[in-house]
Design a protein around this motif. Sequence first.
Motif, PDB file in Angstrom:
ATOM      1  N   GLY A 189       0.946  27.143  47.065  1.00  0.00           N
ATOM      2  CA  GLY A 189       1.403  26.051  46.209  1.00  0.00           C
ATOM      3  C   GLY A 189       2.499  26.507  45.280  1.00  0.00           C
ATOM      4  N   CYS A 190       2.842  25.628  44.359  1.00  0.00           N
ATOM      5  CA  CYS A 190       3.854  25.948  43.348  1.00  0.00           C
ATOM      6  C   CYS A 190       3.179  26.580  42.136  1.00  0.00           C
ATOM      7  CB  CYS A 190       4.571  24.678  42.885  1.00  0.00           C
ATOM      8  SG  CYS A 190       5.599  23.927  44.161  1.00  0.00           S
ATOM      9  N   ALA A 191       3.874  27.506  41.507  1.00  0.00           N
ATOM     10  CA  ALA A 191       3.377  28.103  40.263  1.00  0.00           C
ATOM     11  C   ALA A 191       4.500  28.139  39.244  1.00  0.00           C
ATOM     12  CB  ALA A 191       2.850  29.511  40.508  1.00  0.00           C
ATOM     13  N   LEU A 192       4.126  27.912  37.998  1.00  0.00           N
ATOM     14  CA  LEU A 192       5.101  27.923  36.909  1.00  0.00           C
ATOM     15  C   LEU A 192       4.571  28.824  35.797  1.00  0.00           C
ATOM     16  CD1 LEU A 192       6.791  24.652  35.611  1.00  0.00           C
ATOM     17  CD2 LEU A 192       6.595  26.695  34.250  1.00  0.00           C
ATOM     18  N   PHE A 193       5.373  29.783  35.399  1.00  0.00           N
ATOM     19  CA  PHE A 193       5.002  30.707  34.319  1.00  0.00           C
ATOM     20  C   PHE A 193       6.067  30.664  33.227  1.00  0.00           C
ATOM     21  CE2 PHE A 193       3.075  32.505  38.130  1.00  0.00           C
ATOM     22  CZ  PHE A 193       1.826  32.926  37.701  1.00  0.00           C
ATOM     23  N   PHE A 194       5.620  30.713  31.969  1.00  0.00           N
ATOM     24  CA  PHE A 194       6.595  30.863  30.882  1.00  0.00           C
ATOM     25  C   PHE A 194       6.079  31.878  29.874  1.00  0.00           C
ATOM     26  CE2 PHE A 194       3.836  27.374  29.530  1.00  0.00           C
ATOM     27  CZ  PHE A 194       3.513  27.744  28.239  1.00  0.00           C
ATOM     28  N   LEU A 195       6.998  32.517  29.173  1.00  0.00           N
ATOM     29  CA  LEU A 195       6.621  33.528  28.185  1.00  0.00           C
ATOM     30  C   LEU A 195       6.064  32.849  26.943  1.00  0.00           C
ATOM     31  CD1 LEU A 195       9.365  36.317  28.137  1.00  0.00           C
ATOM     32  CD2 LEU A 195       6.992  36.512  28.916  1.00  0.00           C
ATOM     33  N   GLN A 196       4.844  33.235  26.609  1.00  0.00           N
ATOM     34  CA  GLN A 196       4.175  32.565  25.492  1.00  0.00           C
ATOM     35  C   GLN A 196       4.795  32.890  24.141  1.00  0.00           C
ATOM     36  OE1 GLN A 196       0.105  33.799  26.621  1.00  0.00           O
ATOM     37  NE2 GLN A 196      -0.424  31.683  26.175  1.00  0.00           N
ATOM     38  N   ASN A 197       5.481  34.028  24.035  1.00  0.00           N
ATOM     39  CA  ASN A 197       6.084  34.320  22.727  1.00  0.00           C
ATOM     40  C   ASN A 197       7.396  33.560  22.518  1.00  0.00           C
ATOM     41  OD1 ASN A 197       7.858  35.754  24.279  1.00  0.00           O
ATOM     42  ND2 ASN A 197       7.424  37.756  23.400  1.00  0.00           N
ATOM     43  N   ARG A 198       7.897  32.932  23.571  1.00  0.00           N
ATOM     44  CA  ARG A 198       9.151  32.175  23.427  1.00  0.00           C
ATOM     45  C   ARG A 198       8.942  30.667  23.398  1.00  0.00           C
ATOM     46  NH1 ARG A 198      14.721  33.422  25.716  1.00  0.00           N
ATOM     47  NH2 ARG A 198      15.052  32.112  23.895  1.00  0.00           N
ATOM     48  N   PHE A 199       7.870  30.195  24.073  1.00  0.00           N
ATOM     49  CA  PHE A 199       7.705  28.746  24.214  1.00  0.00           C
ATOM     50  C   PHE A 199       6.284  28.307  23.891  1.00  0.00           C
ATOM     51  CE2 PHE A 199      10.592  30.297  27.591  1.00  0.00           C
ATOM     52  CZ  PHE A 199      11.776  29.800  27.089  1.00  0.00           C
ATOM     53  N   LYS A 200       6.226  27.061  23.430  1.00  0.00           N
ATOM     54  CA  LYS A 200       4.931  26.412  23.217  1.00  0.00           C
ATOM     55  C   LYS A 200       4.827  25.272  24.232  1.00  0.00           C
ATOM     56  CE  LYS A 200       3.865  23.364  19.884  1.00  0.00           C
ATOM     57  NZ  LYS A 200       4.032  22.802  18.570  1.00  0.00           N
ATOM     58  N   LEU A 201       3.692  25.172  24.894  1.00  0.00           N
ATOM     59  CA  LEU A 201       3.507  24.099  25.870  1.00  0.00           C
ATOM     60  C   LEU A 201       3.212  22.785  25.147  1.00  0.00           C
ATOM     61  CD1 LEU A 201       3.230  23.237  28.841  1.00  0.00           C
ATOM     62  CD2 LEU A 201       0.845  23.932  28.742  1.00  0.00           C
ATOM     63  N   VAL A 202       4.044  21.787  25.431  1.00  0.00           N
ATOM     64  CA  VAL A 202       3.877  20.480  24.788  1.00  0.00           C
ATOM     65  C   VAL A 202       3.136  19.531  25.721  1.00  0.00           C
ATOM     66  CG1 VAL A 202       5.139  18.488  23.838  1.00  0.00           C
ATOM     67  CG2 VAL A 202       5.988  20.813  23.443  1.00  0.00           C
ATOM     68  N   ASN A 203       3.438  19.626  26.998  1.00  0.00           N
ATOM     69  CA  ASN A 203       2.921  18.671  27.961  1.00  0.00           C
ATOM     70  C   ASN A 203       2.992  19.278  29.355  1.00  0.00           C
ATOM     71  OD1 ASN A 203       2.051  16.287  28.947  1.00  0.00           O
ATOM     72  ND2 ASN A 203       3.564  15.074  27.818  1.00  0.00           N
ATOM     73  N   SER A 204       2.001  18.994  30.202  1.00  0.00           N
ATOM     74  CA  SER A 204       2.041  19.523  31.560  1.00  0.00           C
ATOM     75  C   SER A 204       1.574  18.462  32.547  1.00  0.00           C
ATOM     76  CB  SER A 204       1.129  20.755  31.644  1.00  0.00           C
ATOM     77  OG  SER A 204       1.227  21.352  32.907  1.00  0.00           O
ATOM     78  N   ALA A 205       2.285  18.320  33.648  1.00  0.00           N
ATOM     79  CA  ALA A 205       1.916  17.326  34.660  1.00  0.00           C
ATOM     80  C   ALA A 205       1.927  17.967  36.042  1.00  0.00           C
ATOM     81  CB  ALA A 205       2.903  16.154  34.624  1.00  0.00           C
ATOM     82  N   ASN A 206       0.826  17.827  36.754  1.00  0.00           N
ATOM     83  CA  ASN A 206       0.790  18.231  38.155  1.00  0.00           C
ATOM     84  C   ASN A 206       1.032  16.984  38.992  1.00  0.00           C
ATOM     85  OD1 ASN A 206       0.116  20.706  37.196  1.00  0.00           O
ATOM     86  ND2 ASN A 206      -1.823  20.872  38.298  1.00  0.00           N
ATOM     87  N   ILE A 207       2.012  17.041  39.851  1.00  0.00           N
ATOM     88  CA  ILE A 207       2.442  15.835  40.560  1.00  0.00           C
ATOM     89  C   ILE A 207       2.266  16.035  42.061  1.00  0.00           C
ATOM     90  CG2 ILE A 207       4.396  14.275  40.982  1.00  0.00           C
ATOM     91  CD1 ILE A 207       5.638  15.532  38.332  1.00  0.00           C
ATOM     92  N   ARG A 208       1.489  15.169  42.679  1.00  0.00           N
ATOM     93  CA  ARG A 208       1.442  15.153  44.138  1.00  0.00           C
ATOM     94  C   ARG A 208       2.500  14.143  44.567  1.00  0.00           C
ATOM     95  NH1 ARG A 208      -3.641  13.968  48.167  1.00  0.00           N
ATOM     96  NH2 ARG A 208      -2.428  14.060  50.104  1.00  0.00           N
ATOM     97  N   LEU A 209       3.502  14.604  45.303  1.00  0.00           N
ATOM     98  CA  LEU A 209       4.644  13.735  45.603  1.00  0.00           C
ATOM     99  C   LEU A 209       4.259  12.655  46.605  1.00  0.00           C
ATOM    100  CD1 LEU A 209       7.416  16.480  45.837  1.00  0.00           C
ATOM    101  CD2 LEU A 209       6.996  14.885  43.946  1.00  0.00           C
ATOM    102  N   THR A 210       4.862  11.494  46.445  1.00  0.00           N
ATOM    103  CA  THR A 210       4.680  10.416  47.411  1.00  0.00           C
ATOM    104  C   THR A 210       5.988  10.209  48.166  1.00  0.00           C
ATOM    105  OG1 THR A 210       5.370   8.686  45.891  1.00  0.00           O
ATOM    106  CG2 THR A 210       3.042   9.231  45.877  1.00  0.00           C
ATOM    107  N   ALA A 211       5.863   9.626  49.347  1.00  0.00           N
ATOM    108  CA  ALA A 211       7.040   9.228  50.129  1.00  0.00           C
ATOM    109  C   ALA A 211       6.768   7.806  50.596  1.00  0.00           C
ATOM    110  CB  ALA A 211       7.239  10.159  51.323  1.00  0.00           C
ATOM    111  N   MET A 212       7.587   6.896  50.152  1.00  0.00           N
ATOM    112  CA  MET A 212       7.406   5.480  50.492  1.00  0.00           C
ATOM    113  C   MET A 212       5.966   5.040  50.189  1.00  0.00           C
ATOM    114  SD  MET A 212       9.762   6.043  53.780  1.00  0.00           S
ATOM    115  CE  MET A 212       9.316   7.727  53.842  1.00  0.00           C
TER     116      MET A 212
END
Length: 394
Positions: free
Chosen positions: A198-221
């Motif tokens: 799957g997809c993975a997303l990492f960010f450095l905790q000392n640089r950023f604060k997480l405001v919002n997170s969405a996991n999206i299962r894509l649709t087609a038509m």
Amino acid sequence: MLYLLVELGRKAGKAAVCVIVLSFPVACSMGNGTSRLYSALAKTLNSSTASQHPEYLVSPDPEHLEPIDPKELLEECRAVLHTRPPRFQRDFVDLRTDCPSSHPPIRVMQWNILAQALGEGKDNFVQCPVEALKWEERKCLILEEILAYQPDILCLQEVDHYFDTFQPLLSRLGYQGTFFPKPWSPCLDVEHNNGPDGCALFFLQNRFKLVNSANIRLTAMTLKTNQVAIAQTLECKESGRQFCIAVTHLKARTGWERFRSAQGCDLLQNLQNITQGAKIPLIVCGDFNAEPTEEVYKHFASSSLNLNSAYKLLSADGQSEPPYTTWKIRTSGECRHTLDYIWYSKHALSVKSALDLLTEEQIGPNRLPSFNYPSDHLSLVCDFSFNEEPDGLL
Ligand SMILES: NC(=O)C1=CN([C@@H]2O[C@H](COP(=O)(O)OP(=O)(O)OC[C@H]3O[C@@H](n4cnc5c(N)ncnc54)[C@H](OP(=O)(O)O)[C@@H]3O)[C@@H](O)[C@H]2O)C=CC1
Ligand SMILES: [Mg+2]
């Protein structure tokens, strides 16, 4: 010398058991039984539209908070790789020197790292020796690449070793990670698989604060598909500025161009909502599985989100994508394509520099993956800065 990696293996085993029990019981044998079991669980994790539940915001396991010195880990990786040829030299190309910024740039890495199960069991890289794909060494090549460029944000596709490798290790390097597996990962059809990719997303905790997170299962038509995205709104701790970062991996193969286009439209629609109609600056990383000539690329290039593709800036006229981001040899022959992109809000953000690609000579006659490089896709790395005075609309 091999303390960290050995320790990781030991602790990861423990962590994997913990995760398996709590939320993700798939890292076992392959087959339809596993796929069905996974499917039932996947349904509880997935949603057809953007969901914003706190359970998706991964809280690091305290056991893994003990920091690792990146230099020490790099040395350990190099020790494991001592029989392999040295890694390729790639340089950052300065793209814009006339935009002074009072804050350090944001380094973003986009990379399809090649799922271990797909590399060994499905991809048919006929010129790549099986020994080059051994996970114990290949994981060190992947880590070496990440440690070499030290991205602030890491967007990965084809991750099938999240819980036992990347989450525990990267959390100890200071990253906060999120993983969203494909609902019907082809990895699960491979014997001795390590769970879905799957997809993975990492960010450095000392640089950023997480405001919002969405996991999206894509649709087609309007139909739910097997492809996913993660979109997170982050706040820079230095500047207080917010932006949205997204990662995706669209449907592969020829014949699926309209399907990819529909998935792209769905992702753009989700991102419109998440960025409050382009009010929040946006970076989208992905393996789009589409050449720049495809409809999905054109949708992104002409979207009202005002996006530009960062790697175009490496070309002489600033208008052309690189000649390739993936290069491999399958039974069907040589496959050289530009499929990976880093899109960004062109009015709100500037690309200060970008990592150049490997040359044909560096890639070599057997192409990728190889003993030198762990994936069939190249990593893309850019340094972004916020424009001090956004020129009008984002
Ligand atoms: N268990 C079940 O009931 C079900 C299982 N499935 C499984 O899911 C699979 C389809 O999944 P989906 O996500 O749509 O797959 P995709 O077509 O998107 O491809 C999946 C992976 O295959 C790689 N790939 C691309 N081209 C080739 C090629 N020519 N040969 C080998 N691999 C390639 C892609 O890598 P890259 O992006 O790097 O090109 C990608 O990671 C089916 O094959 C099946 O195994 C699907 C539905 C139900
Ligand atoms: Mg692949």
